[in-house]
Design a protein around this motif. Sequence first.
Motif, PDB file in Angstrom:
ATOM      1  N   LEU A 372       7.188  25.574 -27.243  1.00  0.00           N
ATOM      2  CA  LEU A 372       7.277  24.401 -26.374  1.00  0.00           C
ATOM      3  C   LEU A 372       6.024  24.270 -25.516  1.00  0.00           C
ATOM      4  O   LEU A 372       5.184  25.175 -25.460  1.00  0.00           O
ATOM      5  N   SER A 373       5.950  23.149 -24.841  1.00  0.00           N
ATOM      6  CA  SER A 373       4.944  22.929 -23.805  1.00  0.00           C
ATOM      7  C   SER A 373       5.703  22.457 -22.575  1.00  0.00           C
ATOM      8  O   SER A 373       6.137  21.302 -22.498  1.00  0.00           O
ATOM      9  N   ALA A 374       5.908  23.372 -21.630  1.00  0.00           N
ATOM     10  CA  ALA A 374       6.686  23.048 -20.431  1.00  0.00           C
ATOM     11  C   ALA A 374       6.027  21.929 -19.636  1.00  0.00           C
ATOM     12  O   ALA A 374       6.696  21.064 -19.074  1.00  0.00           O
ATOM     13  N   LYS A 375       4.700  21.937 -19.597  1.00  0.00           N
ATOM     14  CA  LYS A 375       3.960  20.954 -18.815  1.00  0.00           C
ATOM     15  C   LYS A 375       4.153  19.549 -19.361  1.00  0.00           C
ATOM     16  O   LYS A 375       4.279  18.572 -18.606  1.00  0.00           O
ATOM     17  N   LYS A 376       4.217  19.424 -20.704  1.00  0.00           N
ATOM     18  CA  LYS A 376       4.359  18.107 -21.329  1.00  0.00           C
ATOM     19  C   LYS A 376       5.806  17.795 -21.714  1.00  0.00           C
ATOM     20  O   LYS A 376       6.094  16.712 -22.226  1.00  0.00           O
ATOM     21  N   GLY A 377       6.709  18.770 -21.486  1.00  0.00           N
ATOM     22  CA  GLY A 377       8.128  18.540 -21.791  1.00  0.00           C
ATOM     23  C   GLY A 377       8.462  18.643 -23.260  1.00  0.00           C
ATOM     24  O   GLY A 377       9.586  18.343 -23.672  1.00  0.00           O
ATOM     25  N   MET A 378       7.520  19.101 -24.071  1.00  0.00           N
ATOM     26  CA  MET A 378       7.736  19.205 -25.512  1.00  0.00           C
ATOM     27  C   MET A 378       8.573  20.450 -25.826  1.00  0.00           C
ATOM     28  O   MET A 378       8.253  21.543 -25.378  1.00  0.00           O
ATOM     29  N   GLY A 379       9.675  20.275 -26.575  1.00  0.00           N
ATOM     30  CA  GLY A 379      10.508  21.406 -26.988  1.00  0.00           C
ATOM     31  C   GLY A 379      11.529  21.841 -25.948  1.00  0.00           C
ATOM     32  O   GLY A 379      12.295  22.777 -26.192  1.00  0.00           O
TER      33      GLY A 379
END
Length: 470
Positions: A372-379
């Motif tokens: 995931l990418s927490a910063k971009k909200g992905m996943g």
Amino acid sequence: MNTQDTIVALASPAGAGAIAVIRVSGPDAITICTPLFKSKRGKDLSKQKTHTIHLGHIIDEQRVLDEVLVSLFKGTNSYTGEPTVEISCHGSSYIQQEIIQLLLRKGCRAAQAGEFTLRSFINGKMDLSQAEAVADLIASDNEASHQIAMQQMRGGFSNEIAQLRQELLNFASLIELELDFSEEDVEFADRTQFKELVARITKVLKRLIDSFATGNVIKNGIPVAIVGEPNVGKSTLLNALLNEERAIVSDIAGTTRDTIEDELTIGGIGFRFIDTAGIRETKDVIEGLGIQKTFEKIGQAQVVIYLFDASLSAFQASLSEGEKYQAIIIEIEKIKNQFPLKPLIIVANKVDQLSESEIKNLQSTISNLHILSAKKGMGVDALKAKLLDFVNTGALRNDETIVTNSRHYDALLKALEEIEKVQYGLDTDLSGDLMAIDIRQALYHFGEITGQVTNDELLGNIFANFCIGK
């Protein structure tokens, strides 16, 4: 506590609001309220039918306190099983207190915590486990805890226990009857049927006891610890899960020095997320205390999320890519070895900084990896779905009984212990008088759950946790 007193309390939340509800219950409830209520149509409140609502004013001598709606419940047809009047007034704190003080002067007593529900139990409107479910229903803050409380309040748990208790009681009566004819060597209780009953009771008790593990975490929220090296994005992930800036985010390693907790409902289940201090060697005393608390929180968590920086920016620049990944695997194994029974979700953060080939290489290097990418909200949504996989909600979907109350759990354990003694007695042809002792003890513990066996101290402990107006 005198249950023959007429009691009064605010049944709605304290403080100012649009409307407040004042509940009066007891043998003199209608007698006390009738002269204080002046109907707009000139009705005598005491002569009105039960389950009716009336518009008028509450009068203190010649002074009008408020225009109100009065709900009337006569006889045993009320929540408490006794005459009840509920006054819906305007939500001014001043008005609430004026009406309550007036009722106290006219003969009411201020209700104690949970006293209305206690009276409902004493008057046979509900059993003890249903009464406890009332408190759980008020405290429910997600779909799952609400569903469990509703199922118990409707009597699902009580009915199951009551049926088992009655069947066991029937056999106990036959065993006791045999003791009266012991010199004639007669057998009234069919031992084959009795063995089948004991086996069925054992199976049900074990299922209910096992359900407590699920019920307890659903009721209190499932604690999830987010752990990993400093500066890998744990606080950013917490913010992404909660969809708010709950934790401070900084490029400086070791920003989080204490645990930060917040709750989120996912799929009707409550989760309590714990953002912990980054795990690393440090000489900073304060940060060291935070790391120590991290391991304490891992021990308390039901699920652990191990987060690492997929871009490897948080690791030493002198290490090669393979060495850095190897260091991550070693840290994962440390947590697995230290907490072997904890469900562990391994999460690679900052994958937005990787190419597709690098992501594939990472996934082939570390098995069962969530990216995931927490910063971009992905996943993030996929991670939430993965968390739900750890919760056994099949019983909820099937509307099965789930135990959430530690008192019930303790009584079930004791009942199972006695039933296993009865089983042993049947297997070894133990005499009826000895088996009867174990059967009586099992019946006692069943009765503890529903309130057929109780005492003032137990009731005091249970109802002390209720709000005053309930």
